[in-house]
Write a protein that holds these residues in place. Sequence first.
Motif, PDB file in Angstrom:
ATOM      1  N   GLN A 168       0.693  -1.092  -0.306  1.00  0.00           N
ATOM      2  CA  GLN A 168       0.086   0.058   0.411  1.00  0.00           C
ATOM      3  C   GLN A 168       0.808   1.714  -0.134  1.00  0.00           C
ATOM      4  OE1 GLN A 168      -2.373  -1.094  -0.964  1.00  0.00           O
ATOM      5  NE2 GLN A 168      -4.127  -1.142   0.002  1.00  0.00           N
ATOM      6  N   HIS A 169       2.195   1.169   0.573  1.00  0.00           N
ATOM      7  CA  HIS A 169       2.696   2.358   0.382  1.00  0.00           C
ATOM      8  C   HIS A 169       3.403   2.725  -1.273  1.00  0.00           C
ATOM      9  CE1 HIS A 169       6.197   5.048   1.382  1.00  0.00           C
ATOM     10  NE2 HIS A 169       6.940   4.915   0.488  1.00  0.00           N
ATOM     11  N   ASN A 170       3.503   1.193  -1.464  1.00  0.00           N
ATOM     12  CA  ASN A 170       3.579   1.637  -3.258  1.00  0.00           C
ATOM     13  C   ASN A 170       2.482   2.130  -3.530  1.00  0.00           C
ATOM     14  OD1 ASN A 170       6.090   0.159  -3.741  1.00  0.00           O
ATOM     15  ND2 ASN A 170       5.734  -1.870  -4.001  1.00  0.00           N
ATOM     16  N   ALA A 171       1.276   2.484  -3.305  1.00  0.00           N
ATOM     17  CA  ALA A 171      -0.121   2.820  -4.168  1.00  0.00           C
ATOM     18  C   ALA A 171       0.198   4.333  -3.863  1.00  0.00           C
ATOM     19  CB  ALA A 171      -1.255   2.125  -3.203  1.00  0.00           C
ATOM     20  N   VAL A 172       0.677   4.476  -2.955  1.00  0.00           N
ATOM     21  CA  VAL A 172       0.817   5.733  -1.733  1.00  0.00           C
ATOM     22  C   VAL A 172       2.188   6.594  -2.926  1.00  0.00           C
ATOM     23  CG1 VAL A 172       1.370   7.085  -0.041  1.00  0.00           C
ATOM     24  CG2 VAL A 172      -0.304   5.435  -0.164  1.00  0.00           C
ATOM     25  N   GLU A 173       2.580   6.112  -3.094  1.00  0.00           N
ATOM     26  CA  GLU A 173       3.875   6.354  -3.765  1.00  0.00           C
ATOM     27  C   GLU A 173       3.306   7.357  -5.941  1.00  0.00           C
ATOM     28  OE1 GLU A 173       7.637   3.991  -3.481  1.00  0.00           O
ATOM     29  OE2 GLU A 173       7.686   5.284  -1.928  1.00  0.00           O
ATOM     30  N   MET A 174       2.770   5.717  -6.130  1.00  0.00           N
ATOM     31  CA  MET A 174       1.960   5.695  -7.203  1.00  0.00           C
ATOM     32  C   MET A 174       1.271   6.984  -7.715  1.00  0.00           C
ATOM     33  SD  MET A 174       1.793   1.945  -8.176  1.00  0.00           S
ATOM     34  CE  MET A 174       1.379   1.458  -9.313  1.00  0.00           C
ATOM     35  N   THR A 175       0.482   7.635  -6.728  1.00  0.00           N
ATOM     36  CA  THR A 175      -0.161   8.508  -6.672  1.00  0.00           C
ATOM     37  C   THR A 175       0.565  10.135  -7.127  1.00  0.00           C
ATOM     38  OG1 THR A 175      -0.636   9.376  -4.202  1.00  0.00           O
ATOM     39  CG2 THR A 175      -1.786   7.563  -5.139  1.00  0.00           C
ATOM     40  N   GLN A 176       1.509  10.049  -6.363  1.00  0.00           N
ATOM     41  CA  GLN A 176       2.805  11.061  -7.315  1.00  0.00           C
ATOM     42  C   GLN A 176       2.855  11.187  -8.596  1.00  0.00           C
ATOM     43  OE1 GLN A 176       2.369  13.471  -4.465  1.00  0.00           O
ATOM     44  NE2 GLN A 176       2.080  12.125  -3.032  1.00  0.00           N
ATOM     45  N   VAL A 177       2.972   9.980  -9.236  1.00  0.00           N
ATOM     46  CA  VAL A 177       3.314  10.469 -10.403  1.00  0.00           C
ATOM     47  C   VAL A 177       1.571  11.074 -11.006  1.00  0.00           C
ATOM     48  CG1 VAL A 177       4.119   9.623 -12.579  1.00  0.00           C
ATOM     49  CG2 VAL A 177       4.435   8.431 -11.198  1.00  0.00           C
ATOM     50  N   GLU A 178       0.484  11.000 -10.894  1.00  0.00           N
ATOM     51  CA  GLU A 178      -0.702  10.882 -11.059  1.00  0.00           C
ATOM     52  C   GLU A 178      -0.902  12.777 -10.727  1.00  0.00           C
ATOM     53  OE1 GLU A 178      -4.203  11.635 -13.888  1.00  0.00           O
ATOM     54  OE2 GLU A 178      -2.872  10.305 -13.659  1.00  0.00           O
ATOM     55  N   LYS A 179      -0.356  12.504 -10.358  1.00  0.00           N
ATOM     56  CA  LYS A 179      -0.890  13.927  -9.326  1.00  0.00           C
ATOM     57  C   LYS A 179      -0.148  15.082  -9.827  1.00  0.00           C
ATOM     58  CE  LYS A 179      -1.525  14.130  -4.630  1.00  0.00           C
ATOM     59  NZ  LYS A 179      -1.577  14.117  -3.375  1.00  0.00           N
ATOM     60  N   THR A 180       1.308  14.647 -10.522  1.00  0.00           N
ATOM     61  CA  THR A 180       2.110  15.924 -10.370  1.00  0.00           C
ATOM     62  C   THR A 180       1.892  16.013 -12.976  1.00  0.00           C
ATOM     63  OG1 THR A 180       4.342  14.556 -10.890  1.00  0.00           O
ATOM     64  CG2 THR A 180       3.474  16.097  -8.997  1.00  0.00           C
TER      65      THR A 180
END
Length: 192
Positions: free
Chosen positions: A149-161
């Motif tokens: 789930q930490h990986n999922a949180v990190e992956m959101t940064q790609v979309e958000k930026t």
Amino acid sequence: MKRLVVALSAALLLGACGTAPETSAQVSDAKAVVQADGKFNDTDVMYLQMMVAHHEQGLEMVRLAEKTAKRDDVKILARAVDATQSDEVTLMKSWLTQWRKPTTVDHAPSAHADHGGLPATGPEEIEALRKAKGAAFETAFLNLFVAHQHNAVEMTQVEKTGGVNAETKAFADRVHDSRTDQIKQMLTMMNA
């Protein structure tokens, strides 16, 4: 925002199982929930494709926990994640289909080198989880799923930026917040 997601999920689940009569407003709301109208870019597409793959790995793990875990709190968490992530996979695939894009991701490591690679739980880790029993299973599951789930949180940064689609960016925000909460919950469970 979390209350809205829960309310929408509950409305969709009730409507889907036939326990509540469907009104035209509910049908309209459901259609609005699954549309990702407006412009989108390669980052939006890549994020959704990666998250579908990531969610499918997560579903494999939580389904093992549903069958194998002895602790009620672990089983309850696994069932909740199963329901949520199954719905999210359906949603993400519907957006990709709407955009006429593949719903799967290229698993070749080189295909994702520009954004740090495809976060994944390796097959060896899932196989080790499959073999674990009793309290060892629950410890292994919680440790592995916190990292997942930490990986999922990190992956959101790609979309958000880098993403441009409003619905996909809002989805990434919801994933970030809900997975961060799940991680906190699991860390508490690990210390229980």
